[in-house]
Design a protein around this motif. Sequence first.
Motif, short mmCIF file in Angstrom:
data_model
loop_
_atom_site.label_atom_id
_atom_site.label_comp_id
_atom_site.label_asym_id
_atom_site.label_seq_id
_atom_site.Cartn_x
_atom_site.Cartn_y
_atom_site.Cartn_z
N THR A 20 -4.75 -2.60 7.05
CA THR A 20 -4.82 -3.05 5.66
C THR A 20 -4.40 -1.99 4.65
O THR A 20 -4.37 -2.26 3.45
CB THR A 20 -6.24 -3.55 5.32
OG1 THR A 20 -7.18 -2.52 5.61
CG2 THR A 20 -6.58 -4.79 6.14
N GLN A 64 -1.61 -0.36 2.83
CA GLN A 64 -0.23 -0.79 2.59
C GLN A 64 0.62 0.43 2.24
O GLN A 64 1.05 0.62 1.11
CB GLN A 64 -0.18 -1.82 1.46
CG GLN A 64 -1.10 -3.02 1.66
CD GLN A 64 -0.85 -3.77 2.95
OE1 GLN A 64 -1.57 -3.61 3.91
NE2 GLN A 64 0.18 -4.59 2.97
N HIS A 80 1.60 -9.02 8.49
CA HIS A 80 0.67 -10.03 7.98
C HIS A 80 1.40 -11.33 7.64
O HIS A 80 0.88 -12.42 7.90
CB HIS A 80 -0.08 -9.50 6.76
CG HIS A 80 -0.88 -8.27 7.04
ND1 HIS A 80 -1.41 -7.46 6.05
CD2 HIS A 80 -1.24 -7.68 8.22
CE1 HIS A 80 -2.05 -6.44 6.60
NE2 HIS A 80 -1.96 -6.56 7.92
N ASN A 83 2.99 -3.06 7.55
CA ASN A 83 1.77 -3.85 7.69
C ASN A 83 1.88 -5.19 6.97
O ASN A 83 1.48 -6.23 7.50
CB ASN A 83 0.56 -3.07 7.17
CG ASN A 83 0.19 -1.90 8.07
OD1 ASN A 83 0.59 -1.86 9.23
ND2 ASN A 83 -0.56 -0.96 7.53
N ALA A 84 2.41 -5.17 5.76
CA ALA A 84 2.54 -6.41 4.99
C ALA A 84 3.48 -7.38 5.71
O ALA A 84 3.25 -8.60 5.72
CB ALA A 84 3.06 -6.10 3.59
N ASP A 85 4.54 -6.86 6.32
CA ASP A 85 5.45 -7.72 7.07
C ASP A 85 4.74 -8.35 8.28
O ASP A 85 4.93 -9.54 8.59
CB ASP A 85 6.66 -6.92 7.56
CG ASP A 85 7.73 -6.74 6.49
OD1 ASP A 85 7.48 -7.15 5.32
OD2 ASP A 85 8.81 -6.21 6.80
N LYS A 95 -7.41 -14.22 6.02
CA LYS A 95 -6.56 -13.36 5.21
C LYS A 95 -7.14 -11.94 5.08
O LYS A 95 -8.35 -11.74 5.24
CB LYS A 95 -6.38 -13.97 3.82
CG LYS A 95 -5.61 -15.28 3.80
CD LYS A 95 -5.51 -15.85 2.39
CE LYS A 95 -4.65 -14.96 1.49
NZ LYS A 95 -4.49 -15.56 0.14
N PHE A 132 6.23 -1.03 4.11
CA PHE A 132 6.34 -2.49 4.25
C PHE A 132 5.81 -3.02 5.57
O PHE A 132 5.59 -4.23 5.71
CB PHE A 132 7.82 -2.89 4.12
CG PHE A 132 8.69 -2.34 5.22
CD1 PHE A 132 8.87 -3.04 6.40
CD2 PHE A 132 9.32 -1.11 5.08
CE1 PHE A 132 9.66 -2.53 7.42
CE2 PHE A 132 10.11 -0.59 6.10
CZ PHE A 132 10.29 -1.31 7.27
#
Length: 638
Positions: free
Chosen positions: A66, A68, A77, A73-75, A93, A71
């Motif tokens: 979690t 960030q 997710h 980790n966000a990708d 989430k 990019f």
Amino acid sequence: MENLTQKILKEHLIKGELKAGSPIEIRMDQTLTQDATGTMAYMQLEAMGVDQVKTDLSVSYVDHNTLQNGFMNADDHAYLQSVAAKHGIYFSKPGNGICHQVHLERFATPGKTLIGSDSHTPTSSAMGMIAIGAGGLDVAKAMAGIPYRLTMPEVIEVRLTGQLQHGVSAKDIILELLRRLTVKGGVGKVFEYTGEGVKTLSVYQRATITNMGAELGATTSIFPSDEITKEFLTRQNRVKDWQPLAADPGASYDGLVEIDLSQLSPLAACPNSPDAVKPISALSQIKVDQVAIGSCTNSGYEDMMKVANVLKGKTINPNVSLVISPGSRQVLEKLIETGALSVFIKAGARILECACGPCIGMGQSPKSDGISLRTFNRNFYGRSGTLSAGIYLVSPETAAVSALTGYISDPTQLDYEDTFTAEPIFIDDSMILPPSDHPEDVEIIRGPNIKPLPQNTKMTENIDKKVVIKLPDNITTDHIAPAGAKVLPYRSNIEKLSTFVFMNNKEHFDQICKANNGGIIVAGENYGQGSSREHAALAPMYLGIKAVLAKSFARIHHANLINFGILPLEFVDKADYDAIDEMDELEVVNVPGLYEQPIIEVKDLTKNTSFKATTQLTKEDLDILMDGGALNYIRNHQ
């Protein structure tokens, strides 16, 4: 007369006999994944060609990666959310909470089975269910409707008597068990809790114990489903899920451990192993730099309220950094309602998001040579992100009192309230997204860091490779495939992840493997203990590792090696370990001969000697190994 473990397994048995040591296959009702392991698990599910999951319930949680920073980790997710929507999986989430805490609250059900791609999945067995941690590929197979294969464990009765005294907690119960049995003491076992002392423990306390049963190496741990379970489910508006479940009177077990709760005192696991346990009273001169309260072990409502009772009206020592991470959004809302959050802030605590965070090296690394007290479940070398730090595992009460004094301190010596406000009923599942009603319209999102699955080659008749590393006892998956903010973002990029393998044990290990066209790993006892992360097998497979020769293996890692086509071998004579040196050339002779007998010859071509190794493999395991891993096997036999 059946024990509780036998009762639930009997209801889910697909193949085999419930006799300790026998191979069995069981049906899995539920699965869970988290984002550090889930991306790979769902890529494997896709590779199997599965349209919709075959389980009663599957949940994808985001709680590990979690931070960030870039990019990646966000990708991941975005991929996880889209693949869940498409394939019939619920999606929790980021910010909704730690998988084990949320699953306990919202989904764990007495009498059901659960397999999760996280070694602390047994947390949910506090609810009278069989919950087992496994590698992501085994979870993907369960989602595809393939039964879970395991060796029927011994069932050990842990009989609890008496009642915990002021300042002593459930954490001290499991630390006492680790002190007695060690991190190898649960391998091939289920710990089933019985006795009058069980009735004195809440579901949260039981969950702390079942969570850290993973540190014993246990297949799982289990409590009965009783009136205390019913009360917990009632507060979760899930009383319909409750049923009473317990062992039959006079049920038989394979062993007995007795613990008198009234005789326990506060304990701590000292660096760098959960079984290096000492009484708090023996550590009172140790100055503390950091205290971290939370993780899937001690972040429930009751844990937080006990900390609030200790801190109320006080401020922490000026030389201590205190961080607190509630286990779920529900818990955080309840702390706001009861005023406990205000107590934390006034005391000087820093409030982190509802996630794993520091437990897996995602932030809050201690200072150089710092002493950190943590209510977590693991204190393996380097896991905190600071190699020189001393990490102690303690109860929330010990952590809170020590944050006030600045030294490791005994909470039994502080006068504070043991009772607290009854847990409010607060249910908000708005951050748990159901799968799409129109999966055909869902487009799966794949960022540039999500690389294709690497494929292994078929097993050869003989394995002729050099020993690229020789390791001592109790090597963890944190050693093999490290956690932390630097490494975890590459969980879906095995090529990049492979550059970190054994980074704290041998410099440029990946380059050594490439220069020698792969190799063989030699190790001591309990190789692969700790996390269920299959990356500890997958990344070595990518580097060309064909066999691991160890004195013994941890259960989950042994299964992961098979799943990825790496042959797990054990020394027949453990003294042969001493005669092997790094870069010796070994030849494992006639691998297919293992179908006939479990003993195999290993030649040390460098020293012109030979010795025997053995295997703990079924015919099905060998079929998978000969095909080069489970995915190859499934493709070839679909």
